[in-house]
Every structure is written in structure tokens, then in C-alpha cells.
Design an enzyme around this catalytic site. Structure first.
Site, mmCIF file in Angstrom:
data_model
loop_
_atom_site.group_PDB
_atom_site.id
_atom_site.type_symbol
_atom_site.label_atom_id
_atom_site.label_comp_id
_atom_site.label_asym_id
_atom_site.label_seq_id
_atom_site.Cartn_x
_atom_site.Cartn_y
_atom_site.Cartn_z
ATOM 1 C CD GLU A 101 -3.541 -2.726 7.326
ATOM 2 O OE1 GLU A 101 -2.570 -3.002 7.139
ATOM 3 O OE2 GLU A 101 -4.210 -1.749 7.131
ATOM 4 N N GLY A 119 2.759 -1.362 4.389
ATOM 5 C CA GLY A 119 2.583 0.140 3.943
ATOM 6 C C GLY A 119 4.167 0.496 3.643
ATOM 7 N N GLY A 120 5.107 1.256 4.709
ATOM 8 C CA GLY A 120 6.197 1.853 4.560
ATOM 9 C C GLY A 120 7.288 0.893 3.831
ATOM 10 N N GLY A 122 2.603 1.982 10.878
ATOM 11 C CA GLY A 122 3.623 2.982 10.654
ATOM 12 C C GLY A 122 4.210 3.205 11.761
ATOM 13 C CG ASN A 164 -1.760 1.016 1.451
ATOM 14 O OD1 ASN A 164 -1.744 2.070 0.582
ATOM 15 N ND2 ASN A 164 -2.360 1.167 2.848
ATOM 16 C CD1 TRP A 165 3.361 1.019 -2.937
ATOM 17 C CD2 TRP A 165 3.355 2.448 -5.039
ATOM 18 N NE1 TRP A 165 4.224 0.606 -4.066
ATOM 19 C CE2 TRP A 165 4.239 1.190 -5.103
ATOM 20 C CE3 TRP A 165 3.431 3.383 -6.111
ATOM 21 C CZ2 TRP A 165 4.574 0.725 -6.223
ATOM 22 C CZ3 TRP A 165 3.750 3.005 -7.059
ATOM 23 C CH2 TRP A 165 4.563 1.971 -7.348
ATOM 24 C CE LYS A 166 0.172 3.245 4.657
ATOM 25 N NZ LYS A 166 0.308 3.145 6.163
ATOM 26 C CB SER A 220 5.364 -2.118 11.931
ATOM 27 O OG SER A 220 4.938 -0.988 12.178
ATOM 28 C CG HIS A 223 -5.965 1.824 5.330
ATOM 29 N ND1 HIS A 223 -5.214 2.869 6.159
ATOM 30 C CD2 HIS A 223 -4.786 0.965 5.021
ATOM 31 C CE1 HIS A 223 -4.140 2.504 6.382
ATOM 32 N NE2 HIS A 223 -3.800 1.231 5.814
HETATM 33 C C1 PEP Z 1 -0.911 -0.216 6.100
HETATM 34 O O1 PEP Z 1 -0.907 1.022 5.832
HETATM 35 O O2 PEP Z 1 -1.763 -1.055 5.648
HETATM 36 C C2 PEP Z 1 0.408 -0.573 6.929
HETATM 37 C C3 PEP Z 1 0.275 -1.726 7.137
HETATM 38 O O3 PEP Z 1 1.517 0.462 7.080
HETATM 39 P P1 PEP Z 1 2.736 0.108 7.631
HETATM 40 O O4 PEP Z 1 3.447 -1.374 6.887
HETATM 41 O O5 PEP Z 1 3.828 1.277 7.104
HETATM 42 O O6 PEP Z 1 2.742 -0.303 9.213
#
Ligand code: PEP
Length: 253
Positions: free
Chosen positions: A167, A233-234, A173, A11-13, A212, A96
Site C-alpha cells: 500500500e 478502504g473508502g 485515501g 478495511n472499514w477503518k 484508492s 497498516h
Molecule cells: C486502506 O486503508 O488500506 C486503503 C487502501 O484505503 P483507500 O482505499 O481509501 O485508499
């Protein structure tokens, strides 16, 4: 081997310019994806068309990050499901926590889910609790309530192909990750809930974990029986790192 094909979605957000996104997609495309895993990226709406041109013909698939609950029409600033469907993008993330945090209620998400199903899009439906709910030990009832209120009254025949993403908000994040055992515990309860609604889908539908995830913890989470994939995400913004996470989804006999 896992019972269900692992599904790993980046997920590039709201990250990367279009040019950076296209370059990231090119770098991902250079990495071979095993047929034993489904690899997906979810760039921002603005990137979907150019990124699709890069990944078409490769194993990488695309997802949108959200969509309107309304049909195409006079809704300035919104993106209709028809637009996503028109690009032949199979998946759409719904619910989300960052979108819920901007005011998307369980009721609105029900409308979005119905719209996605009507258009043949497969939702990646996110649920998860915040830190206070986690600390009170109310995670399971909170998550099941999110499911019940948004999805519970939609006929299960429509759910085919959809995905669930557990999640925990406190892990998104933040660098904090739920333990693999916690992820399994919640995924198992989600599966039990699906199973009670429709036994066949309880076996078939995939449940992801997100929060994360990095290349060094991906495998231990994916090893859990009821966790069928990851929402990342990240760590999905670095081609090499995300390639390693996708690689962690390959389970040989
Ligand atoms: C997300 O946004 O779905 C996510 C899991 O972010 P991150 O991996 O950065 O915690």
C-alpha cells in the site's frame, strides 16, 4: 484463471456506527460471492461481534484491523489476539500505514506478527512507502527493508496463510492510485523476497495491492500476474461499489 484465489478485503477503518456497520454487512450479505474469490471485511473491533452474527453462514469472512503485541492482561484500551481468536476471526491487518503513523515500528510489528502466528491468526501484513521515497525511486528497497526487519527473522514455517498488502502511502485515501504496472513491479519484488526465504511459499502466498481502489480500476490491477487481491478502504463502505470490486476478482477460464 489466477494462480492464487483472489482475496479482496474491505478495511472499514474507524467508520460507521455499530448500527450502520451491521446494515452495511447485511447489504453485503445479500450479494452472492463467487467461490472463485475470497471476500473479507475488516470492521472496527467494536463491530466484530455483531457483524459476525450477520455474516456467519455466508461467504463473507472477517478480519480485525490490528491487535496488541501482548498477551491478554493488564493493557487498558488494547485488544488481545486471544479475543480475535476467540471469535474465530481468521485474519488480522498488521502494519497498516495509519497504525504505523501512530508510532508502530518495524520492531513492534515483529512482536505483533509473532503473537498472531502463535495464536493461529493470519496476518494481512501491510508495507508501503511515502511520497518522498517513491519520488526518490527507493520504493523497492524501502518495502523490502520493512519486510526484512519485521518478518525476516521469523521462521517461514509460521508464515503459512499470511498475506502481504503493498500500500503506497501516497495512494491511500488520496484518489491517486499506483499504476497497475507499478503495483505489479513491487508485488513481483515482494514475491521474489518471499521466494528467496521459502520457494514453496513464494508460489503460494498472496500479495494484495491497496490505495484508492475503486470498481473502475480494480480489474486492471487484479489482472497483474503477482497481484492476488486488493485491500480497499473508502470504496468498501458502499455495498454496491464493494460488491463490484469483489466481482472484479472473478476470473473465468
Ligand atoms: C486502506 O486503508 O488500506 C486503503 C487502501 O484505503 P483507500 O482505499 O481509501 O485508499
Amino acid at each position: 484463471m489466477k494462480k492464487r484465489i483472489p482475496f479482496i478485503c474491505g478495511n472499514w477503518k474507524m467508520n460507521t456506527t455499530v448500527e450502520e456497520g451491521v446494515n452495511l454487512a447485511k447489504a453485503l450479505k445479500e450479494q452472492t460471492v463467487s467461490e472463485e474469490v475470497e471476500a473479507v471485511i475488516a470492521p472496527s473491533f467494536l463491530h466484530l461481534y455483531p457483524v459476525k452474527e450477520v455474516v456467519d453462514g455466508s461467504s463473507w469472512k472477517l478480519s480485525a484491523q490490528d491487535m496488541s503485541s501482548e498477551e491478554m492482561g493488564a493493557h487498558t484500551g488494547e485488544v488481545a489476539g486471544e479475543m480475535i481468536q476467540g471469535l474465530e476471526i481468521p485474519y488480522v491487518i498488521l502494519g497498516h500505514s495509519e497504525a504505523r503513523g501512530r508510532g508502530q515500528s518495524n520492531e513492534l510489528l515483529k512482536k505483533k506478527l509473532e503473537r498472531a502466528f502463535a495464536l493461529g491468526l493470519k496476518p494481512i501484513f501491510c508495507i508501503g512507502e511515502d511520497e518522498s521515497v517513491y519520488e526518490e525511486g527507493e520504493t523497492i528497497s524501502f518495502v523490502l527493508n520493512q519486510l526484512e526487519e519485521s518478518l525476516g527473522s521469523i521462521p517461514t514455517e509460521k508464515w503459512k496463510g499470511m498475506l502481504f498488502a503493498y500500500e503506497p502511502i501516497w495512494a491511500i485515501g488520496t484518489g491517486k492510485t499506483a499504476s497497475a504496472e507499478d503495483a505489479q513491479k513491487v508485488a513481483k519484488e515482494i514475491r521474489r523476497w518471499i521466494h528467496e526465504k521459502n520457494g514453496k511459499l513464494g508460489e503460494e502466498l498472496r500479495i494484495l495491492y491497496g490505495g484508492s481502489v475503486k470498481s473502475d480500476n480494480a480489474r486492471s490491477i487484479l489482472e497483474q500476474e503477482d497481484v492476488d487481491g486488493l485491500l480497499v478502504g473508502g470504496a468498501s463502505l458502499k455495498a454496491e461499489e464493494f460488491g463490484k470490486i469483489v466481482g472484479a476478482g472473478v476470473f473465468h477460464e
